[in-house]
Scaffold this motif. Structure first.
Motif, PDB file in Angstrom:
ATOM      1  N   ARG A  55       2.206   0.969  -0.315  1.00 51.43           N
ATOM      2  CA  ARG A  55       3.821   0.949  -0.045  1.00 51.43           C
ATOM      3  C   ARG A  55       4.106   0.031   1.215  1.00 51.43           C
ATOM      4  O   ARG A  55       3.272  -0.227   2.107  1.00 51.43           O
ATOM      5  N   GLY A  56       4.982  -0.975   0.942  1.00 51.48           N
ATOM      6  CA  GLY A  56       5.414  -1.930   2.044  1.00 51.48           C
ATOM      7  C   GLY A  56       4.517  -3.070   2.138  1.00 51.48           C
ATOM      8  O   GLY A  56       4.731  -3.878   2.947  1.00 51.48           O
ATOM      9  N   ALA A  57       3.445  -3.029   1.131  1.00 49.82           N
ATOM     10  CA  ALA A  57       2.581  -4.106   1.342  1.00 49.82           C
ATOM     11  C   ALA A  57       2.410  -5.109   0.037  1.00 49.82           C
ATOM     12  O   ALA A  57       1.311  -5.635  -0.201  1.00 49.82           O
ATOM     13  N   ILE A  58       3.395  -5.197  -0.751  1.00 51.81           N
ATOM     14  CA  ILE A  58       3.356  -6.052  -1.962  1.00 51.81           C
ATOM     15  C   ILE A  58       4.597  -6.779  -1.904  1.00 51.81           C
ATOM     16  O   ILE A  58       5.833  -6.345  -1.584  1.00 51.81           O
ATOM     17  N   ALA A  59       4.302  -7.987  -2.224  1.00 52.02           N
ATOM     18  CA  ALA A  59       5.883  -8.783  -2.379  1.00 52.02           C
ATOM     19  C   ALA A  59       6.696  -8.680  -3.703  1.00 52.02           C
ATOM     20  O   ALA A  59       6.334  -8.168  -4.544  1.00 52.02           O
ATOM     21  N   VAL A  96       1.627   3.765  -3.419  1.00 50.32           N
ATOM     22  CA  VAL A  96       0.621   4.575  -2.598  1.00 50.32           C
ATOM     23  C   VAL A  96       1.200   4.605  -1.148  1.00 50.32           C
ATOM     24  O   VAL A  96       1.354   3.616  -0.501  1.00 50.32           O
ATOM     25  N   GLU A  97       1.207   5.788  -0.337  1.00 44.71           N
ATOM     26  CA  GLU A  97       1.309   5.885   1.009  1.00 44.71           C
ATOM     27  C   GLU A  97       0.012   5.582   1.559  1.00 44.71           C
ATOM     28  O   GLU A  97      -0.638   6.572   2.310  1.00 44.71           O
ATOM     29  N   GLY A  98      -0.315   4.456   1.589  1.00 42.31           N
ATOM     30  CA  GLY A  98      -1.652   4.286   2.241  1.00 42.31           C
ATOM     31  C   GLY A  98      -2.117   2.626   2.028  1.00 42.31           C
ATOM     32  O   GLY A  98      -1.055   1.947   1.312  1.00 42.31           O
ATOM     33  N   ASN A  99      -3.426   2.235   2.244  1.00 41.20           N
ATOM     34  CA  ASN A  99      -3.326   0.710   1.918  1.00 41.20           C
ATOM     35  C   ASN A  99      -4.228   0.313   0.793  1.00 41.20           C
ATOM     36  O   ASN A  99      -4.534   1.410  -0.045  1.00 41.20           O
TER      37      ASN A  99
END
Length: 352
Positions: free
Chosen positions: A111-115, A132-135
């Protein structure tokens, strides 16, 4: 059909396929090797610099080379679904090739880490996307467990067929350049690509198709540099989402590639990456995603440190197209200026 038929047909003799392998292709590969004279002038005019523009693959990244192999072999084994964890490019490629093969695709992204450009590709190709709420590393651990216990094929770069497809970029470079470069510069995230390129160069060398072998030089973002720092990075941080990985799946093989080739791994800051990102677009007319610019930033840093001999030939892999991450481009460039629909107003803004 005449012309390019994709990497499997072009390099079949070097790949683990048979006449029974159902080839799933989007005619990936055959990407341009572009001379970069202004980049050389800006760093060291005595160097010959070339850009391997992998953003011109069908889904806009180098991942298509490995995915044609992974999905073809999955289909051959009777699989009806593929799964992956992804920071973006793998998900886009897996979804497209699964659509081509008419099988299902399951994608897990942090989540929040993909363009946005990459997420939209996975969605439009019909993949089932979970945020996913994770890396990335946590997402990869989950999909590996699922693939071990359920009837789905994992298509991350831990899948051996992925690297087999990706090594074809090294074949192409030798074919295009007429020789192997002296140095090959490449971004390092999950570390599959640097591993695959070295494999490709060695195989061509053994076959007598390349007389030389390059030194492999990898660049990690300073906030996501597990190989450089020799430790797992629990919370990797970088603007270059494609290499925002703290525990690379191909860590060991990548280190071997660097050692065997007498190369090295270094780091570049986000500031250096963004500067190189703009420079590449404005000086060479090539728009690639921030992770790709890590190699350009690495070139600038390495030249300043005197690491390349005058007269050396360098190839820089640019991994993905700039349209994958349009938000970063808009944040890094000047915004459009609004003007009245009058000639004098337009001329005043243009300074003409």
């Amino acid at each position: 059909m005449k012309g390019w038929r994709g990497v499997i047909e072009q390099y079949r003799a070097f790949l683990p396929v048979t006449a029974k392998t159902p080839v799933v292709t989007l005619f990936e590969g055959n990407t341009p090797l572009v001379p970069a004279p202004r980049l050389a002038e800006a760093t060291d005019a005595r160097l010959s610099v070339y850009l391997k523009c992998e953003g011109f693959n069908p889904t806009g990244s180098f991942k298509d080379r490995g995915m044609t192999m992974a999905v073809s072999k999955a289909l051959e084994s009777g699989s009806r679904a593929v799964i992956c964890a992804s920071t973006g490019n793998t998900s886009a490629s897996a979804a497209a090739f699964a659509a081509r093969a008419q099988i299902r695709a399951f994608v897990m992204v942090p989540r929040g880490a993909i363009a946005l450009g990459k997420l939209s590709q996975a969605a439009i190709h019909g993949a089932r996307v979970l945020t996913v709420e994770g890396n990335f590393d946590q997402a990869l651990a989950i999909v590996r467990q699922i693939a071990e216990t359920h009837p789905v094929t994992l298509v991350n770069s831990v899948n051996p067929f992925r690297l087999e497809g990706q090594k074809t970029a090294a074949f192409e470079i030798v074919d295009q350049l007429g020789r192997a470069p002296d140095y090959h510069l490449i971004p390092v995230g999950n570390a599959g690509n640097i591993t695959a390129y070295w494999r490709g160069y060695r195989e061509y060398h053994r076959a007598g198709l390349a007389r030389e072998l390059p030194r492999m030089v990898g660049f990690q973002a300073a906030g996501a540099a597990p190989i450089y720092e020799n430790r797992v990075i629990e919370e990797p941080r970088t603007i270059a989402t494609a290499i925002k990985i703290g525990n690379p799946a191909n860590w060991g093989p990548a280190l071997e590639a660097v050692k065997d080739s007498r190369g090295w791994v270094d780091i570049v800051t986000d500031e250096e990456i963004l500067g190189a990102y703009r420079m590449l677009a404005r000086e060479e007319g090539i728009f690639m995603e921030p992770a790709s610019a890590a190699t350009v930033a690495g070139l600038i840093k390495s030249v300043k440190a005197g690491r390349f001999e005058p007269g050396s030939t360098l190839v820089l892999t640019l991994t993905g197209h700039g349209l994958k991450d349009p938000d970063t481009a808009l944040e890094s460039a000047s915004r459009p200026t609004t003007v009245p629909a009058r000639l004098d107003a337009v001329l005043a803004q243009l300074g003409l």
